[in-house]
Every structure is written in C-alpha cells, then in structure tokens.
Design a protein around this motif. Structure first.
Motif, mmCIF file in Angstrom:
data_model
loop_
_atom_site.group_PDB
_atom_site.id
_atom_site.type_symbol
_atom_site.label_atom_id
_atom_site.label_comp_id
_atom_site.label_asym_id
_atom_site.label_seq_id
_atom_site.Cartn_x
_atom_site.Cartn_y
_atom_site.Cartn_z
ATOM 1 N N LEU A 169 11.725 40.136 27.145
ATOM 2 C CA LEU A 169 10.514 40.077 26.323
ATOM 3 C C LEU A 169 10.492 38.803 25.479
ATOM 4 O O LEU A 169 9.449 38.166 25.326
ATOM 5 N N ASP A 170 11.641 38.435 24.961
ATOM 6 C CA ASP A 170 11.750 37.213 24.179
ATOM 7 C C ASP A 170 11.480 35.990 25.057
ATOM 8 O O ASP A 170 10.753 35.080 24.659
ATOM 9 N N LEU A 171 12.056 35.976 26.259
ATOM 10 C CA LEU A 171 11.888 34.840 27.169
ATOM 11 C C LEU A 171 10.427 34.650 27.596
ATOM 12 O O LEU A 171 9.935 33.520 27.617
ATOM 13 N N ILE A 172 9.748 35.745 27.938
ATOM 14 C CA ILE A 172 8.358 35.581 28.393
ATOM 15 C C ILE A 172 7.446 35.202 27.231
ATOM 16 O O ILE A 172 6.365 34.667 27.441
ATOM 17 N N GLU B 23 6.879 32.166 35.654
ATOM 18 C CA GLU B 23 5.961 32.482 36.748
ATOM 19 C C GLU B 23 6.551 33.424 37.789
ATOM 20 O O GLU B 23 5.831 34.210 38.397
ATOM 21 N N THR B 24 7.872 33.356 38.020
ATOM 22 C CA THR B 24 8.471 34.139 39.095
ATOM 23 C C THR B 24 9.695 34.916 38.600
ATOM 24 O O THR B 24 10.279 34.593 37.565
ATOM 25 N N GLN B 25 10.089 35.910 39.406
ATOM 26 C CA GLN B 25 11.302 36.657 39.103
ATOM 27 C C GLN B 25 12.525 35.742 39.169
ATOM 28 O O GLN B 25 13.454 35.883 38.372
ATOM 29 N N GLU B 26 12.512 34.821 40.097
ATOM 30 C CA GLU B 26 13.613 33.877 40.238
ATOM 31 C C GLU B 26 13.760 33.026 38.975
ATOM 32 O O GLU B 26 14.866 32.804 38.471
ATOM 33 N N GLU B 27 12.645 32.571 38.455
ATOM 34 C CA GLU B 27 12.657 31.770 37.228
ATOM 35 C C GLU B 27 13.181 32.605 36.048
ATOM 36 O O GLU B 27 13.972 32.122 35.232
ATOM 37 N N LEU C 217 17.808 34.143 32.411
ATOM 38 C CA LEU C 217 18.787 35.165 32.034
ATOM 39 C C LEU C 217 20.212 34.683 32.320
ATOM 40 O O LEU C 217 21.113 34.882 31.510
ATOM 41 N N ARG C 218 20.407 34.049 33.486
ATOM 42 C CA ARG C 218 21.728 33.520 33.835
ATOM 43 C C ARG C 218 22.178 32.467 32.811
ATOM 44 O O ARG C 218 23.335 32.431 32.406
ATOM 45 N N VAL D 160 16.053 42.614 38.031
ATOM 46 C CA VAL D 160 14.940 41.955 37.343
ATOM 47 C C VAL D 160 13.629 42.633 37.719
ATOM 48 O O VAL D 160 12.774 42.879 36.870
ATOM 49 N N SER D 161 13.470 42.976 38.977
ATOM 50 C CA SER D 161 12.266 43.656 39.444
ATOM 51 C C SER D 161 12.088 45.008 38.741
ATOM 52 O O SER D 161 10.992 45.352 38.302
#
Length: 151
Positions: A10-13, A19-23, A28-29, A40-41
């Motif tokens: 929530l903090d990151l977004i 834009e993507t789950q990968e991003e 997070l990493r 993540v999904s």
C-alpha cells in the motif's frame, strides 16, 4: 509477515506509479521481501487493488479501490488489527496502539493507507503506534471504532 508486506505494498503504490506485478515484486525485493508472483497476485486480490489511468504518465497503475471504504475501518485494517493489536487507548488528541512485537509499523501503515481525515499523523515503532488526531472527540471515536474491530 503477510500484513507487513501488504502494508508495504500500500505504501509503495502510494509512492510510485507501479504498473505491473513484476514491478511491484521488484520494489518489494529491493526492500528485502522475497515473494513469488503468485504471492503478489494474492496480495493484490486481498487488498482489492485496481488499475487506474495515471494523470501524469498516461499509463495504468495500481491503486486502492475507493469504493472499498465502507467506513473508517476497511477490511484490511480489521484483519491487521485482529492479528496484531493488543491494546488501544487515548489521551486528549493522541492515540496509542500496542501491537505484537514487529507489527507496529504495519499497523501504522494500514492507518496511513486509510487516509482518514481525522488522523494528522502516525509514528510506528516495533510494537507501538502513536497517532495524533484532530481533537479529543475524534480520538475517542477512533478508539471506540478500533476496539469494536478487535471484538
């Protein structure tokens, strides 16, 4: 760990236009969370994140669905509170929340994510959250709502 990770999502977004789950996984990493795409999904689903069009880049980004807020305590905050809060009290316009060790910052981040206009600011430690409210009456109201969440 799940609640801390979700609070960090929530903090990151809020901070970045993700834009993507990968991003999101990359962010997070970078913060030391090792997660799979499936995790993540699931987090995105549980947090009820949606994609909205960014006004700055014109691309889609993750955001919290505003229709999810049914009252001042969302489902995710209820879950975090039920799992980690041990005590809630207030004095004048200040609220102090005691949590299990290591979960103070997750609870503080969940409160920040609520964007509650009654909250001026939070400070999360290891097992304590300090909240400054607008005045004593809203501090009392906030504590009552939070304590009902724990029942």
């Amino acid at each position: 760990m799940k609640f801390q990770r979700q609070a960090k999502i929530l903090d990151l977004i809020d901070q970045f236009e993700i834009e993507t789950q990968e991003e999101l996984s990359e962010h997070l990493r970078d913060l030391g969370y090792t997660t799979t795409q499936a995790t993540v999904s699931r987090d995105i689903k549980e947090l009820r994140l949606i994609k909205i069009l960014s006004s700055t880049t014109g691309k889609y980004r993750y955001a919290v669905a505003t229709s999810e807020v049914e009252n001042s305590f969302t489902n995710r905050l209820r879950n975090i509170f039920k799992e980690c809060v041990t005590e809630i009290s207030y004095a004048q316009n200040m609220v102090v929340i005691k949590t299990l060790p290591g979960l103070g910052q997750a609870a503080a981040m969940a409160i920040d994510a609520m964007r509650d206009k009654r909250v001026i600011g939070t400070l999360g430690g290891d097992d304590t959250v300090f909240i400054v409210m607008r005045d004593e009456s809203v501090a009392s109201q906030f504590c009552s709502e939070a304590q009902k969440t724990l029942l």
